[in-house]
Design a protein around this motif. Structure first.
Motif, PDB file in Angstrom:
ATOM      1  N   LYS A   1     -35.928  53.413   5.369  1.00 54.90           N
ATOM      2  CA  LYS A   1     -35.538  54.408   4.656  1.00 54.90           C
ATOM      3  C   LYS A   1     -34.072  54.657   4.703  1.00 54.90           C
ATOM      4  CE  LYS A   1     -39.336  57.743   5.349  1.00 54.90           C
ATOM      5  NZ  LYS A   1     -39.757  59.002   5.891  1.00 54.90           N
ATOM      6  N   LEU A   2     -33.681  55.432   3.528  1.00 54.78           N
ATOM      7  CA  LEU A   2     -32.156  55.615   3.612  1.00 54.78           C
ATOM      8  C   LEU A   2     -31.854  56.913   4.230  1.00 54.78           C
ATOM      9  CD1 LEU A   2     -31.265  54.891   0.022  1.00 54.78           C
ATOM     10  CD2 LEU A   2     -30.856  53.499   1.851  1.00 54.78           C
ATOM     11  N   ASN A   3     -30.817  56.824   5.606  1.00 56.92           N
ATOM     12  CA  ASN A   3     -30.390  57.815   6.098  1.00 56.92           C
ATOM     13  C   ASN A   3     -29.744  59.101   5.357  1.00 56.92           C
ATOM     14  OD1 ASN A   3     -31.179  56.419   8.522  1.00 56.92           O
ATOM     15  ND2 ASN A   3     -29.107  55.494   8.651  1.00 56.92           N
ATOM     16  N   SER A   4     -29.299  58.480   4.261  1.00 58.53           N
ATOM     17  CA  SER A   4     -28.526  59.650   3.376  1.00 58.53           C
ATOM     18  C   SER A   4     -29.614  60.435   2.316  1.00 58.53           C
ATOM     19  CB  SER A   4     -27.434  58.958   2.170  1.00 58.53           C
ATOM     20  OG  SER A   4     -28.228  57.902   1.551  1.00 58.53           O
ATOM     21  N   ASN A   5     -30.676  59.614   2.217  1.00 59.67           N
ATOM     22  CA  ASN A   5     -31.904  60.288   1.332  1.00 59.67           C
ATOM     23  C   ASN A   5     -32.941  59.885   1.765  1.00 59.67           C
ATOM     24  OD1 ASN A   5     -33.432  61.650  -0.447  1.00 59.67           O
ATOM     25  ND2 ASN A   5     -31.947  61.488  -2.122  1.00 59.67           N
ATOM     26  N   PRO A   6     -33.938  60.467   2.636  1.00 65.17           N
ATOM     27  CA  PRO A   6     -35.188  59.746   3.187  1.00 65.17           C
ATOM     28  C   PRO A   6     -36.226  59.694   1.951  1.00 65.17           C
ATOM     29  CG  PRO A   6     -34.421  61.594   4.582  1.00 65.17           C
ATOM     30  CD  PRO A   6     -33.482  61.780   3.365  1.00 65.17           C
ATOM     31  N   ASN A   7     -35.866  60.296   0.791  1.00 67.67           N
ATOM     32  CA  ASN A   7     -36.990  60.145  -0.248  1.00 67.67           C
ATOM     33  C   ASN A   7     -36.841  58.536  -0.838  1.00 67.67           C
ATOM     34  OD1 ASN A   7     -38.018  62.535   0.108  1.00 67.67           O
ATOM     35  ND2 ASN A   7     -36.404  63.572  -1.106  1.00 67.67           N
ATOM     36  N   TYR A   8     -35.761  57.859  -0.334  1.00 71.77           N
ATOM     37  CA  TYR A   8     -35.394  56.628  -1.148  1.00 71.77           C
ATOM     38  C   TYR A   8     -35.802  55.481  -0.019  1.00 71.77           C
ATOM     39  CZ  TYR A   8     -33.843  58.581  -5.582  1.00 71.77           C
ATOM     40  OH  TYR A   8     -33.968  59.284  -6.527  1.00 71.77           O
ATOM     41  N   LEU A   9     -36.163  54.541  -0.242  1.00 70.96           N
ATOM     42  CA  LEU A   9     -36.332  53.467   0.691  1.00 70.96           C
ATOM     43  C   LEU A   9     -35.808  52.026   0.096  1.00 70.96           C
ATOM     44  CD1 LEU A   9     -39.161  55.185   0.981  1.00 70.96           C
ATOM     45  CD2 LEU A   9     -39.456  53.888   2.721  1.00 70.96           C
ATOM     46  N   VAL A  10     -35.020  51.102   0.707  1.00 73.34           N
ATOM     47  CA  VAL A  10     -34.440  49.887   0.466  1.00 73.34           C
ATOM     48  C   VAL A  10     -35.095  48.870   1.083  1.00 73.34           C
ATOM     49  CG1 VAL A  10     -32.578  48.579   0.276  1.00 73.34           C
ATOM     50  CG2 VAL A  10     -32.324  50.785  -0.039  1.00 73.34           C
ATOM     51  N   GLN A  11     -35.650  47.937   0.346  1.00 73.72           N
ATOM     52  CA  GLN A  11     -36.242  46.838   0.899  1.00 73.72           C
ATOM     53  C   GLN A  11     -35.558  45.451   0.660  1.00 73.72           C
ATOM     54  OE1 GLN A  11     -39.976  45.120  -1.580  1.00 73.72           O
ATOM     55  NE2 GLN A  11     -40.964  45.269   0.490  1.00 73.72           N
ATOM     56  N   GLY A  12     -35.532  44.801   1.565  1.00 75.78           N
ATOM     57  CA  GLY A  12     -34.935  43.447   1.726  1.00 75.78           C
ATOM     58  C   GLY A  12     -35.794  42.326   1.108  1.00 75.78           C
ATOM     59  N   THR A  13     -35.607  41.503   0.008  1.00 78.56           N
ATOM     60  CA  THR A  13     -36.403  40.390  -0.401  1.00 78.56           C
ATOM     61  C   THR A  13     -35.856  39.254  -0.512  1.00 78.56           C
ATOM     62  OG1 THR A  13     -36.084  40.904  -2.734  1.00 78.56           O
ATOM     63  CG2 THR A  13     -37.583  42.483  -1.872  1.00 78.56           C
ATOM     64  N   TYR A  14     -36.644  38.368  -1.184  1.00 78.12           N
ATOM     65  CA  TYR A  14     -35.978  36.811  -1.374  1.00 78.12           C
ATOM     66  C   TYR A  14     -34.704  36.957  -2.367  1.00 78.12           C
ATOM     67  CZ  TYR A  14     -40.533  34.906   0.846  1.00 78.12           C
ATOM     68  OH  TYR A  14     -41.468  34.698   1.599  1.00 78.12           O
ATOM     69  N   THR A  15     -34.937  37.988  -3.391  1.00 76.02           N
ATOM     70  CA  THR A  15     -33.927  37.966  -4.297  1.00 76.02           C
ATOM     71  C   THR A  15     -33.211  39.327  -4.420  1.00 76.02           C
ATOM     72  OG1 THR A  15     -35.560  38.749  -5.897  1.00 76.02           O
ATOM     73  CG2 THR A  15     -35.061  36.258  -5.686  1.00 76.02           C
TER      74      THR A  15
END
Length: 959
Positions: free
Chosen positions: A419-433
């Motif tokens: 989850k993004l600390n600046s906006n918990p309604n958004y999430l960032v995922q790390g992927t292969y690309t």
């Protein structure tokens, strides 16, 4: 009667009561396997016991087997019989029973030796079968075979015979029970057997376990009828699922655990543990960690270790460990990368797919893992986000719905989602690309929004800092800091960091959020980033507090200021709760070392105190509330197990280092090895420290080594001290072993006596020689004193003579000085006279008569003649010569001898020169002019052959 072969498989129970604790049903406790290859003896282990020092003993197919926590040792019976029974007493004796033989082992002459008791059997009594049971009472030892009971007391043996064959003798508290085949159950009272009424309900044969049950009752295990309870009057079946299990898999033996549990070993399927109500708490068999499913013996020691003697091997089960295990022995689901418990199901993310099974923390449910359809492939992450289970997969990202999955994103390689600390309604995922953006809204759940544009590097680790920037790390691609657009859909700024910015390198730089602070792990410690300088610096405060875990490659939150630190396979729980203090607990997790998938370690939190740990082939439940809730127990003492001579070949000196016998070692065998061990069997880090009085200067460093070599020891008595430390915390008492290195033959008592006699003889002889020498020396001293006295007198005489000569010399010098003065006065008188006469002569020439005319020449010539005669009067010269000879003895003789051609005037000039007279004085005395004096001097130099560089006066004065 039961078939003899079947009887070999049957064993009884050992009843041991411990402090009440709980045995959990989740997974199985830690099991330590000791295979045949480790203990190097026979397959089968028929009985188990523990002595007062903590050493374990096993009745093995090849003899008596001992184990002290470090060393295994085998002792064979006189005829190499199988040891069927073993027991110990408080004096240190180990009793064993085998075919046609029973007796005890004890330390004798520093070695464990066997002492048979069969020679004490009454006349006409023989033992021709196996001894299966041994029990030790304070005043007696009971040996039991299938045909007889032998009671050893006061060095005598009493024999109790049976009307039929016995099965097994059982001890419950201070009572003894035994089954007489076809007759029922009897109690041994004194030396008589008393029938127990109604025991025919138990069947005609096969009572294999009798244990204390609910204070005054008994719980009885049979081979075919299952379990019964006895209330002192009647027997009742214990109708529970455990009963059916034991009937099916054939109960073989039993033991009480922790005061309220009962463990039963079977012939066919390992063992089970039940509670007082007959509920199965644990099933432990080969599939869950045992080496073999046939349990021949059970023993619960006083340290909550549960020992099992198997048909092939020995296992130790660690009761009340905070760690419970589940292993995939069949290879069903492969390597576990992630695990989690959600909605009463346990999920395992493996390299083969996503598996699940039902989960119940309160009931013993057998796990039945099944593959969720369409989940085949590598699972990277399982995480719960707002009550949704999300699965990061090689193929994309899924939402897990019970036993099904639902696509969320098809971006390959869902490594991690945050989850993004600046906006918990958004999430960032790390992927292969690169990075993917997800949104979260009430009612709709997690949804894929878009790929974040402007960054395509593999993103293994993702964290957002307090400024809103996204940090991305990959083990091989390096470290990035990304700034996102306000809508998070694209990267507006990318910064890459390497050694130029203070990092130790580009590889294995991982990112974690530790107490709301972004930290960066590396192989040389943790780093932090300074925004102003754009540099990374070592996080010294954290690194110093972590010790060996400063190089951890992973941090996993554990809740309430606690974190898991993983250091390349080693695990620790680190607690930051107390300000200024960091608590690190790694010892109890040493079991997990190397068992987790490196760089993909996963630990999920089930509740406030329970954690699910993923390991290579299964999972581990960690429940710290289940640790022994007791005061810290006192450690046993370290045991001196063997002392060996290693001078040129290995030979045993002593294996009774803890006995009172002191070892004496020959001086030529003064190279020894001392082996020691702490009889502590639970999983722990044990270190040792030793000190040899008379050899060492201080205690050694702590080390895991369990033996020490000492070479070239001098003669004398030594005291070896050793102690142990468990988990770098508790330290045992010192164990002391004293031994003596004997003196060599030339320093033995007889040799010393001979040396004393020789010494006295030498003293007497020396005294006589000394007395003679003293006489000689005394005479020499007398002679020397006499010579010194004479020398002193001579020296005094010489001194006196010298003083006389000196006085005479001084007198002569005084006289010479006086004569020189007289001579000088005489010479001066002559000079004065001649000067006066010369003046008269000069004045006469100036005289005038009464007429003022000069006197006539004739008149003046007469007067002048008188004056000249006065000036040249030889009497004056002879007088001067005599005086000069007295003052300067033999001067003229030497002068005439060396220079015979000198005339009288030359001798006069020499005398005047020796007296150091001036030319004027000499001209007056010689009645010549100054020029005449110089001419005479010149001529005299030539006659005397005076060197050019030598003064004439000095030459004459030195003559």
């Amino acid at each position: 009667m039961l078939n003899y072969f079947r009887l070999l498989l049957l064993l009884s129970c050992v009843t041991i009561t411990s402090a009440a604790s709980e045995i959990k049903s989740i997974g199985v406790p830690y099991i330590e396997n000791y295979p045949k290859a480790v203990y190097a003896s026979g397959n089968q282990n028929w009985s188990i016991a523990k002595d007062k020092n903590g050493v374990m003993y096993f009745g093995n197919a090849e003899g008596l087997l001992t184990f002290d926590g470090r060393y295994w040792q085998k002792y064979q019976m006189p005829n190499r019989q199988i040891v069927r029974a073993v027991a110990t007493d408080k004096s240190g004796k180990i009793y064993t029973g085998s075919f046609g033989e029973f007796g005890y082992w004890a330390i004798k002459n520093n070695k464990l030796s066997y002492h048979s008791l069969t020679n004490l059997l009454p006349k006409g009594i023989k033992i021709d079968d196996e001894v299966w049971k041994i029990y030790v009472d304070p005043d007696r030892v009971i040996f039991q075979s299938f045909s007889k009971i032998f009671i050893y007391r006061n060095n005598k043996i009493e024999v109790i015979k049976s009307p039929a064959s016995f099965l097994f003798l059982h001890k419950v508290n201070n009572r003894y029970f035994i089954e007489v085949l076809e007759k029922g159950l009897f109690e041994l009272l004194g030396n008589k057997l008393v029938y127990i009424p109604n025991s025919d309900k138990l069947g005609k044969e096969g009572i294999l376990s009798i244990l204390p049950y609910k204070h005054t009752g008994l719980i009885i295990g049979t081979s075919k009828q299952g379990l019964f309870t006895y209330d002192g009057k009647d027997f009742s079946p214990l109708n529970t699922p455990a009963n059916n299990y034991l009937k099916t898999y054939q109960l073989n033996n039993g033991v009480s655990l922790l005061g309220k549990y009962f463990a039963y070993g079977t012939i066919l399927n390992g063992l089970i543990i039940i509670d007082e109500n007959g509920k199965i708490v644990q099933r432990i068999n080969k599939s869950s960690g045992l080496q073999n499913n046939t349990v021949l013996s059970l023993y619960a020691d006083n340290e909550q270790n549960f020992w099992t003697g198997l048909d092939n091997g020995i296992d130790r089960i660690e009761l009340n460990s905070p760690l419970y295990f589940y292993f995939d022995k069949t290879g069903q689901f492969g390597t576990v990368y992630s695990s989690i418990i959600f909605n009463n199901k346990i999920y395992l993310g493996t390299n083969q797919g996503l598996f699940y099974s039902e989960w119940s923390p309160d009931n013993l449910l057998p796990f039945n893992f099944r593959l969720i359809p369409n989940s085949q492939g590598q699972v990277w992450e399982l995480t719960v986000i707002d009550n949704e289970l999300i699965c990061g997969h090689n193929s994309g990202t899924f939402k897990v719905l019970g036993d099904k999955i639902e696509w969320i994103s098809r971006s390959t390689g869902g490594w991690t989602i945050k989850k993004l600390n600046s906006n918990p309604n958004y999430l960032v995922q790390g992927t292969y690309t690169g990075l993917s953006l997800f949104t979260k809204s009430p009612g709709s759940g997690l949804k894929f929004a878009t790929k974040i544009a402007g960054f395509q590097a593999p993103s293994r680790y993702v964290e957002q800092d307090n400024r809103g920037d996204i940090w991305v790390g990959h083990a091989y691609k390096g470290l990035f800091k990304l700034s996102l657009s306000p809508d998070y859909t694209r990267v507006t700024s990318t910064k890459y960091f390497d050694e130029k910015n203070g990092l130790p390198g580009n590889y294995n730089i991982n990112i974690f959020n530790l107490e709301n602070k972004i930290v960066f792990s590396s192989d040389v410690g943790f780093y932090t980033y300074d925004e102003l300088s754009n540099k990374f610096t070592k996080y010294e405060a954290l690194n110093k507090s972590l010790g060996s875990f400063e190089t951890s490659n992973k941090i996993i939150p554990a809740g309430s200021k606690k974190y898991w630190f993983i250091n390349h396979g080693k695990t620790a729980m680190v607690n930051f709760s107390e300000p200024g203090k960091v608590e690190i607990d790694s010892n109890q997790f040493s079991i997990l070392d190397g068992r987790m998938v490196q760089y993909y370690e996963n630990i999920s939190r089930i509740s406030n105190s329970i954690y699910l740990i993923s390991v290579d082939d299964g999972f581990v439940i960690y429940n710290p509330t289940e640790q022994l809730n007791q005061e810290k127990k006192k450690l046993p003492s370290v045991l001196i197990r063997r002392v060996e001579d290693i001078t040129d070949k290995f030979s045993l000196i002593s294996e009774g280092g803890n006995s009172n016998e002191e070892a004496e070692i020959h001086n030529s065998r003064n190279n020894i090895r001392i082996s020691y061990a702490l009889p502590y069997y639970r999983q722990a880090k044990v270190k040792y420290q030793f000190y040899l009085e008379g050899y060492s200067h201080s205690w050694s460093d702590w080390s895991s080594a369990t033996q020490k070599d000492f070479t070239n020891l001098s003669a004398g008595t030594y005291t070896f001290k050793v102690r142990a430390k468990v988990d770098d915390n508790t330290i045992s008492n010192e164990t002391i072993y004293t031994f003596t290195i004997l003196r060599p033959w030339y320093l033995s008592n007889w040799a010393i006596l001979l040396y004393t006699i020789l010494f006295v003889a030498v003293l007497i002889l020396g005294k006589k020689i000394y007395e003679k020498k003293l006489q000689r020396d005394s005479q020499k001293i007398t002679d020397r004193l006499k010579a010194e006295q004479e020398e002193k007198l001579r020296q005094e005489a010489e001194i006196s003579e010298k003083q006389i000569i000196k006085l005479q010399t001084e007198k002569l010098q005084a006289e010479l000085a006086s004569k020189n003065r007289e001579l000088a006065n005489s010479a001066m008188t002559l000079v004065y006279k001649n000067e006066l006469l010369q003046k008269l002569a000069d004045d006469i020439t100036k005289l005038k008569d009464e007429n003022g005319k000069k006197l006539s020449e004739e008149q003046t010539r007469k007067i002048q003649k008188v004056i000249n005669d006065g000036m040249n009067d030889e009497r004056d010269w002879h007088l001067f010569e005599n005086s000069f000879n007295e003052a300067h003895e033999s001067f003229f003789k030497k002068l005439k001898a060396q220079h015979p051609d000198l005339v009288p005037n030359d001798l006069k000039l020499c005398a005047y020169l020796r007296m150091n007279m001036s030319s004027k004085e000499m001209s007056s005395l010689l009645n010549i002019s100054l020029r005449g004096v110089e001419i005479r001097r010149y001529r005299l130099r030539k006659k005397l052959e005076v060197p050019h560089d030598k003064n004439l006066t000095e030459f004459l004065m030195e003559l």
